[in-house]
Design a protein around this motif. Sequence first.
Motif, mmCIF file in Angstrom:
data_model
loop_
_atom_site.group_PDB
_atom_site.id
_atom_site.type_symbol
_atom_site.label_atom_id
_atom_site.label_comp_id
_atom_site.label_asym_id
_atom_site.label_seq_id
_atom_site.Cartn_x
_atom_site.Cartn_y
_atom_site.Cartn_z
ATOM 1 N N MET A 1 -44.492 -47.015 -104.091
ATOM 2 C CA MET A 1 -44.902 -47.138 -102.697
ATOM 3 C C MET A 1 -43.758 -46.669 -101.805
ATOM 4 O O MET A 1 -42.665 -47.195 -101.878
ATOM 5 N N SER A 2 -44.015 -45.680 -100.966
ATOM 6 C CA SER A 2 -42.947 -45.169 -100.107
ATOM 7 C C SER A 2 -43.097 -45.721 -98.701
ATOM 8 O O SER A 2 -44.193 -45.940 -98.213
ATOM 9 N N MET A 3 -41.979 -45.928 -98.073
ATOM 10 C CA MET A 3 -41.956 -46.454 -96.705
ATOM 11 C C MET A 3 -41.970 -45.279 -95.738
ATOM 12 O O MET A 3 -41.267 -44.306 -95.939
ATOM 13 N N GLY A 4 -42.780 -45.363 -94.713
ATOM 14 C CA GLY A 4 -42.809 -44.326 -93.687
ATOM 15 C C GLY A 4 -41.556 -44.385 -92.842
ATOM 16 O O GLY A 4 -40.858 -45.397 -92.769
ATOM 17 N N LYS A 5 -41.253 -43.295 -92.212
ATOM 18 C CA LYS A 5 -40.082 -43.217 -91.350
ATOM 19 C C LYS A 5 -40.356 -43.996 -90.062
ATOM 20 O O LYS A 5 -41.390 -43.804 -89.432
ATOM 21 N N VAL A 6 -39.451 -44.858 -89.701
ATOM 22 C CA VAL A 6 -39.593 -45.648 -88.479
ATOM 23 C C VAL A 6 -38.727 -45.014 -87.405
ATOM 24 O O VAL A 6 -37.539 -44.798 -87.606
ATOM 25 N N SER A 7 -39.328 -44.706 -86.274
ATOM 26 C CA SER A 7 -38.603 -44.093 -85.172
ATOM 27 C C SER A 7 -38.422 -45.125 -84.065
ATOM 28 O O SER A 7 -39.401 -45.638 -83.529
ATOM 29 N N ILE A 8 -37.191 -45.412 -83.753
ATOM 30 C CA ILE A 8 -36.889 -46.338 -82.663
ATOM 31 C C ILE A 8 -36.282 -45.530 -81.530
ATOM 32 O O ILE A 8 -35.298 -44.822 -81.724
ATOM 33 N N ARG A 9 -36.854 -45.629 -80.361
ATOM 34 C CA ARG A 9 -36.372 -44.875 -79.211
ATOM 35 C C ARG A 9 -35.467 -45.760 -78.382
ATOM 36 O O ARG A 9 -35.883 -46.816 -77.907
ATOM 37 N N TYR A 10 -34.244 -45.330 -78.243
ATOM 38 C CA TYR A 10 -33.285 -46.071 -77.445
ATOM 39 C C TYR A 10 -33.305 -45.554 -76.014
ATOM 40 O O TYR A 10 -33.373 -44.359 -75.782
ATOM 41 N N LEU A 11 -33.247 -46.452 -75.076
ATOM 42 C CA LEU A 11 -33.152 -46.109 -73.671
ATOM 43 C C LEU A 11 -31.700 -46.308 -73.274
ATOM 44 O O LEU A 11 -31.127 -47.355 -73.557
ATOM 45 N N GLN A 12 -31.107 -45.297 -72.638
ATOM 46 C CA GLN A 12 -29.675 -45.393 -72.363
ATOM 47 C C GLN A 12 -29.312 -44.735 -71.043
ATOM 48 O O GLN A 12 -29.795 -43.654 -70.716
ATOM 49 N N ILE A 13 -28.428 -45.409 -70.316
ATOM 50 C CA ILE A 13 -27.845 -44.875 -69.098
ATOM 51 C C ILE A 13 -26.335 -45.099 -69.201
ATOM 52 O O ILE A 13 -25.892 -46.125 -69.735
ATOM 53 N N ILE A 14 -25.561 -44.130 -68.730
ATOM 54 C CA ILE A 14 -24.103 -44.241 -68.747
ATOM 55 C C ILE A 14 -23.623 -44.242 -67.302
ATOM 56 O O ILE A 14 -23.961 -43.338 -66.531
ATOM 57 N N PHE A 15 -22.867 -45.256 -66.942
ATOM 58 C CA PHE A 15 -22.309 -45.381 -65.598
ATOM 59 C C PHE A 15 -20.865 -44.907 -65.600
ATOM 60 O O PHE A 15 -20.127 -45.143 -66.550
ATOM 61 N N PHE A 16 -20.453 -44.260 -64.497
ATOM 62 C CA PHE A 16 -19.089 -43.765 -64.350
ATOM 63 C C PHE A 16 -18.483 -44.317 -63.064
ATOM 64 O O PHE A 16 -19.166 -44.417 -62.047
ATOM 65 N N GLU A 17 -17.183 -44.630 -63.125
ATOM 66 C CA GLU A 17 -16.507 -45.179 -61.943
ATOM 67 C C GLU A 17 -16.397 -44.174 -60.802
ATOM 68 O O GLU A 17 -16.450 -44.543 -59.642
ATOM 69 N N GLU A 18 -16.254 -42.905 -61.132
ATOM 70 C CA GLU A 18 -16.045 -41.881 -60.105
ATOM 71 C C GLU A 18 -17.253 -40.952 -59.997
ATOM 72 O O GLU A 18 -18.105 -40.912 -60.874
ATOM 73 N N ARG A 19 -17.269 -40.185 -58.915
ATOM 74 C CA ARG A 19 -18.290 -39.147 -58.760
ATOM 75 C C ARG A 19 -18.093 -38.087 -59.836
ATOM 76 O O ARG A 19 -17.047 -38.001 -60.452
ATOM 77 N N ASN A 20 -19.099 -37.266 -60.022
ATOM 78 C CA ASN A 20 -19.063 -36.151 -60.977
ATOM 79 C C ASN A 20 -18.855 -36.604 -62.410
ATOM 80 O O ASN A 20 -18.231 -35.907 -63.207
ATOM 81 N N LEU A 21 -19.374 -37.782 -62.743
ATOM 82 C CA LEU A 21 -19.336 -38.309 -64.112
ATOM 83 C C LEU A 21 -17.907 -38.389 -64.649
ATOM 84 O O LEU A 21 -17.635 -38.081 -65.804
ATOM 85 N N GLN A 22 -17.002 -38.842 -63.796
ATOM 86 C CA GLN A 22 -15.583 -38.941 -64.140
ATOM 87 C C GLN A 22 -15.144 -40.406 -64.166
ATOM 88 O O GLN A 22 -15.813 -41.284 -63.650
ATOM 89 N N GLY A 23 -13.982 -40.632 -64.766
ATOM 90 C CA GLY A 23 -13.391 -41.970 -64.814
ATOM 91 C C GLY A 23 -13.951 -42.796 -65.963
ATOM 92 O O GLY A 23 -14.669 -42.301 -66.828
ATOM 93 N N ARG A 24 -13.580 -44.059 -65.941
ATOM 94 C CA ARG A 24 -14.074 -44.973 -66.984
ATOM 95 C C ARG A 24 -15.593 -44.997 -66.972
ATOM 96 O O ARG A 24 -16.218 -44.798 -65.942
ATOM 97 N N SER A 25 -16.180 -45.276 -68.147
ATOM 98 C CA SER A 25 -17.633 -45.303 -68.230
ATOM 99 C C SER A 25 -18.104 -46.554 -68.965
ATOM 100 O O SER A 25 -17.341 -47.202 -69.669
ATOM 101 N N TYR A 26 -19.372 -46.860 -68.770
ATOM 102 C CA TYR A 26 -20.015 -47.982 -69.451
ATOM 103 C C TYR A 26 -21.407 -47.532 -69.871
ATOM 104 O O TYR A 26 -22.204 -47.078 -69.043
ATOM 105 N N GLU A 27 -21.710 -47.626 -71.169
ATOM 106 C CA GLU A 27 -23.021 -47.275 -71.696
ATOM 107 C C GLU A 27 -23.901 -48.519 -71.716
ATOM 108 O O GLU A 27 -23.496 -49.564 -72.205
#
Length: 184
Positions: free
Chosen positions: A1-27
Amino acid sequence: MSMGKVSIRYLQIIFFEERNLQGRSYECMSDCSDVSSYLNRCQSCQVESGCFMIYERPNFMGNQHFMKKGEHADSISMMGMTSGIKSCRIIHMHKGQFRIRIFERENMTGQSQELQEDCDNIVERLRMKECLSCQVMEGHWLLFEQPNFRGKMVYVRPSEHRSFKEMGMSSTRFLSMKRIVDVC
């Protein structure tokens, strides 16, 4: 018996301290009631997958903006969020019917109408002066302060929304409504 592939979709946003996606970030892959717990400030973001609402105040309050996949390097200040992003909420895509009942007055009183489709102008189409409260029965909606889906917006999900003031909105009346149907 084979197991089907399970697809999990992750939702993600990355925040940046500075404009233009610069500086420290948090995912972030979930709702975040206070981005300042992770960054001193947040001036730009990149949506990797999914859709999010970002808010100018902690605890999902104040002016808000709908964010789709892509880089948002300088758009934060153009959106009027001068103090940056303070919180975010994932928008889960809804498959099925959409139903919202809008009311002319707070506390779900006054003239009301039920919608199942987008409405670009409640004054002309429904003969209502404004929408000051609503009940979302099915789906996720964006309400706009001006006709034709313009101006400040508020995200509403299934629940009773008796007063937009309580959501920290500077504008408490809305004149157009749109279903969130985009695949993010």
